[in-house]
Scaffold this motif. Structure first.
Motif, short mmCIF file in Angstrom:
data_model
loop_
_atom_site.label_atom_id
_atom_site.label_comp_id
_atom_site.label_asym_id
_atom_site.label_seq_id
_atom_site.Cartn_x
_atom_site.Cartn_y
_atom_site.Cartn_z
N THR A 121 -1.32 -6.82 -0.19
CA THR A 121 -0.01 -6.74 -0.28
C THR A 121 0.15 -6.42 -1.67
OG1 THR A 121 0.09 -9.25 -0.50
CG2 THR A 121 -0.01 -7.88 2.28
N VAL A 122 -0.13 -6.67 -3.09
CA VAL A 122 -0.27 -7.01 -4.23
C VAL A 122 0.46 -6.32 -4.95
CG1 VAL A 122 -2.20 -6.96 -5.36
CG2 VAL A 122 -0.32 -8.39 -6.18
N GLY A 123 0.44 -4.74 -4.15
CA GLY A 123 0.88 -3.65 -4.56
C GLY A 123 2.57 -3.30 -4.50
N GLU A 138 2.44 2.50 0.37
CA GLU A 138 1.78 3.36 0.88
C GLU A 138 0.80 3.01 3.01
OE1 GLU A 138 0.58 2.60 -2.48
OE2 GLU A 138 1.79 3.80 -2.76
N THR A 139 0.41 1.62 2.61
CA THR A 139 -0.10 0.68 4.06
C THR A 139 1.10 0.17 3.98
OG1 THR A 139 -0.91 -0.76 2.78
CG2 THR A 139 -2.26 0.82 2.39
N GLN A 149 1.28 -3.06 2.66
CA GLN A 149 2.76 -3.05 1.71
C GLN A 149 3.83 -3.39 2.23
OE1 GLN A 149 0.81 -0.07 -0.71
NE2 GLN A 149 -0.69 -1.27 -1.67
N GLN A 150 4.03 -2.17 3.12
CA GLN A 150 6.22 -1.82 3.09
C GLN A 150 6.06 -3.49 3.50
OE1 GLN A 150 4.75 1.39 6.67
NE2 GLN A 150 4.31 2.69 4.68
N ARG A 151 5.67 -3.90 4.85
CA ARG A 151 5.46 -4.92 4.86
C ARG A 151 6.41 -5.80 4.38
NH1 ARG A 151 1.82 -4.60 8.98
NH2 ARG A 151 0.93 -6.52 8.03
N THR A 152 5.31 -5.70 3.00
CA THR A 152 5.86 -7.30 1.94
C THR A 152 7.15 -6.99 0.78
OG1 THR A 152 3.01 -7.75 1.91
CG2 THR A 152 4.56 -7.74 0.04
N LEU A 153 7.35 -5.45 1.17
CA LEU A 153 8.42 -5.08 0.27
C LEU A 153 9.11 -5.00 0.51
CD1 LEU A 153 8.93 -3.48 -1.61
CD2 LEU A 153 8.26 -0.93 -1.12
#
Ligand SMILES: Cc1cc2nc3c(=O)[nH]c(=O)nc-3n(C[C@H](O)[C@H](O)[C@H](O)COP(=O)(O)O)c2cc1C
Length: 209
Positions: free
Chosen positions: A56-58, A65-66, A69-73
């Motif tokens: 998730t850090v990205g 992209e994943t 990551q979308q959830r974290t963003l």
């Protein structure tokens, strides 16, 4: 006029939390001084923000992209939107092991975002959330305002740095200390913190209304 207030609480103690209780008192004072104020509560103690991990850090650099990551963003964007909307930010911070709770740290890890809440310039980093005030309520079992333990307090300098980095440098700190020195000392300390906040609310909120 305080239009919007964000209250971030970060204790593991739920309804027994001293810092959350004091924040609740401030919320009442704000409500009295500003009947139309919009108040948003974010309790990262009861509902922790996940730690950043390899998957998730990205997102903190905008990566989407994943699905992870979308959830974290999305979460980071939502937390930042709450901050951006607030004229006054109240942070209730219990001291855990000489610093802020890990749940409050995880919140900061999601709201310090390059290009969004701060940016790098030729003359160094610049905070982008300007024109806001903050009140930080610090609860502690011990006493760190003076004497030998003062040097062990990494809670207040850390919060000052984190808020200052995103442009919030009008910060009032209110401490409730000696909470582990027995019930009388604890109640006296909490009452003093609430009295300090009443004075703050009288000056900063009623005048502004
Ligand atoms: C995990 C943990 C670590 C703590 N570490 C410290 C500490 O380093 N120094 C201190 O003075 N009090 C420490 N305490 C006591 C808390 O600061 C105190 O209980 C305070 O009331 C916490 O705020 P709260 O009631 O809002 O949770 C600690 C408490 C916990 C649960």
């Amino acid at each position: 006029m305080m239009n919007n207030v964000l209250i971030v609480t970060s204790s593991a103690l739920g309804e027994h939390s001293a810092s959350s209780r004091i924040a609740g008192e401030l919320e009442s004072l704000i409500g009295i001084a500003n009947p139309g104020a919009g108040i948003v509560r974010r309790d990262v103690g009861a509902e922790p923000i996940p730690h950043l991990v390899p998957a998730t850090v990205g997102a903190i650099r905008g990566g989407d992209e994943t699905e992870a990551q979308q959830r974290t963003l999305e979460l980071s964007d939502r937390l930042i939107a709450e901050l951006e909307a607030a004229d006054l930010i109240v942070i209730a911070s219990p001291m855990y092991n000489f610093g802020i709770s890990s749940t409050l740290k995880a919140w900061f890890d999601h709201v310090l975002r390059a290009g969004i809440t701060f940016r790098y310039t030729d003359s160094g980093p610049e905070g982008l959330l300007t024109g806001k005030k903050a009140v930080v309520i610090e609860s502690r079992g011990g006493f760190y305002s003076d004497g030998p333990a003062a040097a062990m307090n990494s809670q207040e300098p850390h919060i000052r740095t984190l808020l200052g980095f995103i442009g919030i440098d009008d910060v009032t700190f209110v401490r409730a200390e000696k909470l582990a020195f027995g019930p009388d000392a604890a109640e006296a300390s909490i009452a003093r913190a609430i009295a300090e906040l009443s004075a703050f609310a009288g000056q900063e909120l009623a005048l502004a209304a």
